[in-house]
Design an enzyme around this catalytic site. Structure first.
Site, PDB file in Angstrom:
ATOM      1  N   ARG A  40       0.223   3.028 -13.534  1.00  0.00           N
ATOM      2  CA  ARG A  40      -0.381   1.813 -14.083  1.00  0.00           C
ATOM      3  C   ARG A  40      -0.927   2.068 -15.484  1.00  0.00           C
ATOM      4  O   ARG A  40      -0.783   1.232 -16.375  1.00  0.00           O
ATOM      5  CB  ARG A  40      -1.492   1.307 -13.178  1.00  0.00           C
ATOM      6  CG  ARG A  40      -1.832  -0.132 -13.487  1.00  0.00           C
ATOM      7  CD  ARG A  40      -3.004  -0.604 -12.701  1.00  0.00           C
ATOM      8  NE  ARG A  40      -4.194  -0.480 -13.483  1.00  0.00           N
ATOM      9  CZ  ARG A  40      -5.238  -1.275 -13.382  1.00  0.00           C
ATOM     10  NH1 ARG A  40      -5.240  -2.239 -12.493  1.00  0.00           N
ATOM     11  NH2 ARG A  40      -6.279  -1.106 -14.136  1.00  0.00           N
ATOM     12  N   TYR A 154      -5.286 -20.455  -6.027  1.00  0.00           N
ATOM     13  CA  TYR A 154      -5.504 -19.758  -7.307  1.00  0.00           C
ATOM     14  C   TYR A 154      -5.279 -20.693  -8.492  1.00  0.00           C
ATOM     15  O   TYR A 154      -5.989 -20.626  -9.493  1.00  0.00           O
ATOM     16  CB  TYR A 154      -4.587 -18.534  -7.400  1.00  0.00           C
ATOM     17  CG  TYR A 154      -5.040 -17.407  -6.484  1.00  0.00           C
ATOM     18  CD1 TYR A 154      -6.089 -16.565  -6.856  1.00  0.00           C
ATOM     19  CD2 TYR A 154      -4.456 -17.206  -5.238  1.00  0.00           C
ATOM     20  CE1 TYR A 154      -6.537 -15.558  -6.020  1.00  0.00           C
ATOM     21  CE2 TYR A 154      -4.896 -16.200  -4.394  1.00  0.00           C
ATOM     22  CZ  TYR A 154      -5.936 -15.375  -4.785  1.00  0.00           C
ATOM     23  OH  TYR A 154      -6.382 -14.383  -3.954  1.00  0.00           O
TER      24      TYR A 154
HETATM   25  O1  CP3 Z   1       1.797  -4.628  -0.338  1.00  0.00           O
HETATM   26  C1  CP3 Z   1       2.215  -4.051  -1.356  1.00  0.00           C
HETATM   27  O2  CP3 Z   1       2.100  -2.807  -1.536  1.00  0.00           O
HETATM   28  C2  CP3 Z   1       2.967  -4.847  -2.406  1.00  0.00           C
HETATM   29  C3  CP3 Z   1       2.203  -5.263  -3.488  1.00  0.00           C
HETATM   30  C4  CP3 Z   1       1.312  -6.488  -3.476  1.00  0.00           C
HETATM   31  C5  CP3 Z   1       0.358  -6.681  -4.483  1.00  0.00           C
HETATM   32  N1  CP3 Z   1      -0.176  -7.917  -4.359  1.00  0.00           N
HETATM   33  C6  CP3 Z   1       0.053  -5.694  -5.506  1.00  0.00           C
HETATM   34  C7  CP3 Z   1      -1.224  -5.781  -6.216  1.00  0.00           C
HETATM   35  C8  CP3 Z   1       1.300  -7.632  -2.670  1.00  0.00           C
HETATM   36  C9  CP3 Z   1       2.079  -7.926  -1.409  1.00  0.00           C
HETATM   37  C10 CP3 Z   1       0.344  -8.536  -3.248  1.00  0.00           C
HETATM   38  C11 CP3 Z   1       0.074  -9.867  -2.738  1.00  0.00           C
HETATM   39  C12 CP3 Z   1      -1.116 -10.584  -3.199  1.00  0.00           C
HETATM   40  N2  CP3 Z   1      -1.617 -10.685  -4.461  1.00  0.00           N
HETATM   41  C13 CP3 Z   1      -1.896 -11.418  -2.377  1.00  0.00           C
HETATM   42  C14 CP3 Z   1      -1.604 -11.719  -0.940  1.00  0.00           C
HETATM   43  C15 CP3 Z   1      -1.911 -10.570  -0.069  1.00  0.00           C
HETATM   44  C16 CP3 Z   1      -3.342 -10.405   0.232  1.00  0.00           C
HETATM   45  O3  CP3 Z   1      -3.867  -9.332  -0.131  1.00  0.00           O
HETATM   46  O4  CP3 Z   1      -3.900 -11.292   0.842  1.00  0.00           O
HETATM   47  C17 CP3 Z   1      -2.926 -11.971  -3.160  1.00  0.00           C
HETATM   48  C18 CP3 Z   1      -4.019 -12.895  -2.682  1.00  0.00           C
HETATM   49  C19 CP3 Z   1      -2.725 -11.509  -4.482  1.00  0.00           C
HETATM   50  C20 CP3 Z   1      -3.509 -11.891  -5.696  1.00  0.00           C
HETATM   51  C21 CP3 Z   1      -4.086 -10.689  -6.289  1.00  0.00           C
HETATM   52  N3  CP3 Z   1      -3.382  -9.782  -7.053  1.00  0.00           N
HETATM   53  C22 CP3 Z   1      -5.398 -10.189  -6.108  1.00  0.00           C
HETATM   54  C23 CP3 Z   1      -6.496 -10.874  -5.339  1.00  0.00           C
HETATM   55  C24 CP3 Z   1      -5.469  -8.938  -6.780  1.00  0.00           C
HETATM   56  C25 CP3 Z   1      -6.607  -7.977  -6.838  1.00  0.00           C
HETATM   57  C26 CP3 Z   1      -7.332  -8.058  -8.120  1.00  0.00           C
HETATM   58  C27 CP3 Z   1      -8.426  -7.036  -8.193  1.00  0.00           C
HETATM   59  O5  CP3 Z   1      -8.861  -6.779  -9.323  1.00  0.00           O
HETATM   60  O6  CP3 Z   1      -8.863  -6.493  -7.179  1.00  0.00           O
HETATM   61  C28 CP3 Z   1      -4.196  -8.714  -7.345  1.00  0.00           C
HETATM   62  C29 CP3 Z   1      -3.786  -7.545  -8.120  1.00  0.00           C
HETATM   63  C30 CP3 Z   1      -2.943  -6.574  -7.383  1.00  0.00           C
HETATM   64  N4  CP3 Z   1      -1.811  -6.919  -6.720  1.00  0.00           N
HETATM   65  C31 CP3 Z   1      -3.117  -5.168  -7.318  1.00  0.00           C
HETATM   66  C32 CP3 Z   1      -2.022  -4.674  -6.599  1.00  0.00           C
HETATM   67  C33 CP3 Z   1      -1.705  -3.231  -6.323  1.00  0.00           C
HETATM   68  C34 CP3 Z   1      -4.224  -4.385  -7.976  1.00  0.00           C
HETATM   69  C35 CP3 Z   1      -3.905  -4.371  -9.422  1.00  0.00           C
HETATM   70  C36 CP3 Z   1      -4.410  -3.174 -10.142  1.00  0.00           C
HETATM   71  O7  CP3 Z   1      -5.542  -3.265 -10.645  1.00  0.00           O
HETATM   72  O8  CP3 Z   1      -3.671  -2.182 -10.246  1.00  0.00           O
END
Ligand code: CP3
Length: 356
Positions: A40, A154
């Site tokens: 990342r 969202y």
């Molecule tokens: O499961 C997996 O390994 C595949 C990757 C995956 C991500 N997001 C990677 C991610 C999947 C399946 C998602 C789905 C997702 N994204 C959902 C539905 C699943 C759930 O958890 O209910 C939702 C609500 C999101 C929206 C989203 N994206 C959020 C709430 C966040 C977190 C933000 C934060 O700062 O905590 C993300 C970012 C995200 N998506 C990260 C990852 C690995 C973290 C990003 C980072 O900082 O590296």
């Protein structure tokens, strides 16, 4: 049919016999892995990581190198769709996703442009192809999308929310406008998942993370009916094999029978539902996925193993169980704990599959 070295996950989703219970973890590629944080950092930020197929492939495979997982999940995000609708998605460290533009008025909804998947979300499809190629038939690849309701949460709130006040006000005051927005998202999600299937994903999961904040009639009308429409539009076969569909409504344990009626192959449970009671309720109509509390991965090895053993016993000696966490793995979990969890599922589940 191309051969798959390990098809336990796909077999269990179709409620076929397996040698041991398959397991994967929601959010299995993520910040709890130091090697994820390194890639990342190289990519610059989270969205650049999602948009670069080689990086996305690298982080998809990272958890598979460490753990004996039975499936890979495409590294991407559910918010790729609203991002492609030009709402200006960005992430603020510690605050989660945000949109520069929210969708709240009739004009906002009318202005929305459904993205052309093959061009505007081509980077996702490219990642699917690169990952499938790199997996080389070892384990199946899962594709995914958010549910229309969860994406709308969202888009209308403009980011994460605790009270959902803008979207709930829209739903109660302007139900027809809410339905208009959900209908646009439904067509887009169906096209998006079908494109992922065309490019090589072998199962799909619909993440309805926020369906559980609704009342029963609103869940049915504003979330489930649209997921039902999506399930009906999906390609259920590809490369000579069924493409199973998994529905995950967080906090949706009280609506399992209604979820079965969508025609999905499997329901994913969070940890608030007893998986044994859920199995009795759904019978042979669907497989179940889940459902260990992700916080168990903060506990010690014997405690994790005991909880895995309890969930396996609660499900019982039936076909149709895919082990998973009840929601995504937390960012502060030590990777070794995930290994303890995955190995425990394989080891402790063998006796449940020795019948016949
Ligand atoms: O499961 C997996 O390994 C595949 C990757 C995956 C991500 N997001 C990677 C991610 C999947 C399946 C998602 C789905 C997702 N994204 C959902 C539905 C699943 C759930 O958890 O209910 C939702 C609500 C999101 C929206 C989203 N994206 C959020 C709430 C966040 C977190 C933000 C934060 O700062 O905590 C993300 C970012 C995200 N998506 C990260 C990852 C690995 C973290 C990003 C980072 O900082 O590296």
């Amino acid at each position: 049919m191309k051969t798959l070295k390990n098809d336990r996950f796909l077999r269990a989703l179709m409620r076929q016999p397996v040698d041991c219970t398959p397991v994967w973890m929601m959010r299995q590629a993520g910040r709890y892995l130091p090697e994820y944080r390194a890639v990342r950092a190289k990519a610059g930020d989270f969205l650049s990581l999602c948009k670069n197929a080689e990086f996305a492939c690298e982080v998809t495979l990272q958890p598979l190198h460490r753990f004996d997982l039975d499936a890979a999940i495409l590294f991407s995000d559910i918010l790729t769709i609203p991002d492609a609708m030009d709402l200006g998605l960005y992430f603020v460290e510690g605050e989660g996703p945000k949109f520069r533009q929210c969708v709240r008025t009739e004009l906002d909804v009318a202005r929305l442009k459904p993205p052309k998947i093959e061009t505007e979300l081509d980077y996702v499809l490219r990642a699917v192809r690169v990952i499938r190629n790199a997996l080389n038939g070892t384990v199946p690849l899962i594709g995914f999308s958010g549910s229309p309701w969860t994406l709308a949460c969202y888009m209308v709130e403009g980011g994460a929310s605790k009270d959902f006040r803008h979207i709930k006000a829209m739903m109660y005051n302007r139900p027809e406008l809410m339905h208009q927005l959900l209908a646009v998202l439904t067509d887009t999600v169906a096209d998006y998942l079908n494109a992922q299937i065309d490019h090589g994903v072998q199962a799909v999961q619909i993440f309805d993370t926020w369906g559980g904040v609704l009342s029963e009639p609103c869940y049915q009308a504003f979330s489930l009916d649209y997921m039902h429409a999506i399930v009906q539009k999906l390609k259920r076969k590809s490369e000579g094999r069924p493409v199973p569909v998994i529905l995950f409504t967080k906090n949706g344990g009280q609506w399992l029978s209604a979820m079965v009626a969508t025609g999905a192959d499997a329901l994913s449970l969070d940890w608030s539902t007893a998986i044994g009671a859920a199995r009795q309720q759904v019978g042979k109509r669907v497989a179940l996925q889940g459902n260990m509390d992700p916080a168990l991965l903060y506990a010690d090895k014997p405690v994790i193993r005991q909880e895995v053993s309890r969930i396996l016993a609660d499900f019982g000696a039936y076909n149709g169980h895919v082990f998973n966490l009840g929601h995504g793995i937390h960012q502060f979990v030590e990777p070794d704990k995930a290994k303890i969890f995955v190995d425990a599922v394989h080891e402790l589940s063998v006796p449940y599959h020795q019948k016949n």
